[in-house]
Design a protein around this motif. Structure first.
Motif, short mmCIF file in Angstrom:
data_model
loop_
_atom_site.label_atom_id
_atom_site.label_comp_id
_atom_site.label_asym_id
_atom_site.label_seq_id
_atom_site.Cartn_x
_atom_site.Cartn_y
_atom_site.Cartn_z
N TYR A 124 -5.56 -4.59 4.23
CA TYR A 124 -6.67 -5.14 3.47
C TYR A 124 -7.68 -5.93 4.29
CZ TYR A 124 -3.60 -3.86 -0.33
OH TYR A 124 -2.78 -3.15 -1.17
N GLY A 125 -7.37 -6.25 5.53
CA GLY A 125 -8.27 -7.06 6.36
C GLY A 125 -9.52 -6.30 6.78
N LYS A 126 -10.39 -7.00 7.49
CA LYS A 126 -11.64 -6.41 7.95
C LYS A 126 -11.36 -5.16 8.78
CE LYS A 126 -15.94 -7.58 10.19
NZ LYS A 126 -16.71 -8.64 10.85
N GLY A 127 -11.99 -4.06 8.41
CA GLY A 127 -11.83 -2.79 9.12
C GLY A 127 -10.57 -2.02 8.75
N ALA A 128 -9.75 -2.58 7.87
CA ALA A 128 -8.50 -1.92 7.46
C ALA A 128 -8.80 -0.88 6.37
CB ALA A 128 -7.50 -2.96 6.95
N PRO A 129 -7.86 0.06 6.17
CA PRO A 129 -8.12 1.18 5.25
C PRO A 129 -8.46 0.79 3.81
CG PRO A 129 -5.89 1.33 6.18
CD PRO A 129 -6.56 0.17 6.81
N TYR A 130 -7.88 -0.30 3.29
CA TYR A 130 -8.11 -0.67 1.90
C TYR A 130 -9.00 -1.89 1.74
CZ TYR A 130 -4.30 2.60 1.27
OH TYR A 130 -3.51 3.72 1.30
N ASN A 131 -9.75 -2.23 2.77
CA ASN A 131 -10.61 -3.40 2.73
C ASN A 131 -11.64 -3.33 1.61
OD1 ASN A 131 -13.46 -4.64 3.96
ND2 ASN A 131 -11.68 -5.97 4.17
N ALA A 132 -12.04 -2.13 1.21
CA ALA A 132 -13.04 -1.99 0.14
C ALA A 132 -12.54 -2.56 -1.18
CB ALA A 132 -13.40 -0.51 -0.03
N LEU A 133 -11.22 -2.69 -1.36
CA LEU A 133 -10.66 -3.20 -2.61
C LEU A 133 -10.76 -4.72 -2.75
CD1 LEU A 133 -7.33 -1.12 -2.68
CD2 LEU A 133 -9.42 -0.64 -3.99
N VAL A 134 -10.92 -5.44 -1.64
CA VAL A 134 -10.82 -6.90 -1.68
C VAL A 134 -12.09 -7.55 -2.19
CG1 VAL A 134 -9.11 -6.87 0.19
CG2 VAL A 134 -11.50 -7.34 0.71
N GLY A 135 -11.91 -8.76 -2.70
CA GLY A 135 -13.03 -9.56 -3.15
C GLY A 135 -13.56 -9.20 -4.53
N LYS A 136 -12.83 -8.37 -5.26
CA LYS A 136 -13.29 -7.95 -6.58
C LYS A 136 -12.10 -7.46 -7.39
CE LYS A 136 -15.82 -4.81 -4.41
NZ LYS A 136 -15.38 -4.81 -3.05
N ASP A 137 -12.36 -7.19 -8.66
CA ASP A 137 -11.33 -6.56 -9.49
C ASP A 137 -11.49 -5.06 -9.31
OD1 ASP A 137 -9.78 -5.39 -11.54
OD2 ASP A 137 -9.99 -7.18 -12.78
N SER A 138 -10.56 -4.46 -8.60
CA SER A 138 -10.62 -3.03 -8.24
C SER A 138 -9.66 -2.19 -9.06
CB SER A 138 -10.31 -2.88 -6.74
OG SER A 138 -11.28 -3.51 -5.97
N THR A 139 -9.44 -2.57 -10.30
CA THR A 139 -8.48 -1.90 -11.18
C THR A 139 -8.69 -0.39 -11.24
OG1 THR A 139 -8.23 -3.90 -12.50
CG2 THR A 139 -7.55 -1.82 -13.52
N ARG A 140 -9.92 0.04 -11.47
CA ARG A 140 -10.21 1.48 -11.59
C ARG A 140 -9.89 2.20 -10.29
NH1 ARG A 140 -12.87 4.01 -15.38
NH2 ARG A 140 -13.53 6.13 -15.04
N GLY A 141 -10.29 1.64 -9.16
CA GLY A 141 -10.02 2.25 -7.86
C GLY A 141 -8.53 2.41 -7.60
N VAL A 142 -7.75 1.38 -7.98
CA VAL A 142 -6.29 1.45 -7.80
C VAL A 142 -5.72 2.55 -8.69
CG1 VAL A 142 -4.14 0.19 -8.19
CG2 VAL A 142 -6.05 -0.94 -7.03
N ALA A 143 -6.18 2.63 -9.94
CA ALA A 143 -5.68 3.64 -10.88
C ALA A 143 -5.98 5.05 -10.39
CB ALA A 143 -6.29 3.43 -12.26
N LYS A 144 -7.17 5.23 -9.83
CA LYS A 144 -7.60 6.56 -9.40
C LYS A 144 -7.27 6.84 -7.93
CE LYS A 144 -11.33 8.28 -10.90
NZ LYS A 144 -12.58 8.76 -11.45
#
Length: 114
Positions: free
Chosen positions: A24-44
């Motif tokens: 989840y850190g800077k430049g990591a594969p799932y960094n786009a999920l951080v700092g927000k509610d990413s519920t839809r992204g996680v589900a999909k």
């Protein structure tokens, strides 16, 4: 930023995913999920910016089941809960959500945070 906690929210629950910095850190594969509610992204299982939202309208039964599985078996199992998003505790007009019952929520330990 370096040295700051890494937070993300799923289903209105805010998790500290700092221990998963490699994901989840800077430049990591799932960094786009951080700092927000990413519920839809996680589900999909999507990192598409259009999916990085709390909105679950139109998700399939399979996506909703995946969301629950990931929420319970990944996030709740691995990462500390540090709070809740305002959408979980407030109505759209900013008034308190009278249906929000803290005793029914996943809990976090305040002494760990302060």
């Amino acid at each position: 930023q370096e040295g700051q906690p890494i937070y993300l929210a799923v289903k209105g629950v805010v998790f500290d995913v700092s221990s998963g910095k490699e994901f989840y850190g800077k430049g990591a594969p799932y960094n786009a999920l951080v700092g927000k509610d990413s519920t839809r992204g996680v589900a999909k299982m999507s990192l598409d910016p259009a999916d990085l939202t709390h909105d679950i309208a139109g998700l399939t039964e399979e996506e909703l089941k995946s969301l629950d599985d990931i929420f319970n078996n990944v996030y709740k199992a691995k990462y500390p809960i540090v709070g809740y998003t305002s959408r979980r505790i407030l109505n759209e007009d900013g008034s308190p959500n009278l249906d929000f019952k803290p005793e029914d929520q996943p809990h976090f330990n305040i002494k760990d945070e302060f």
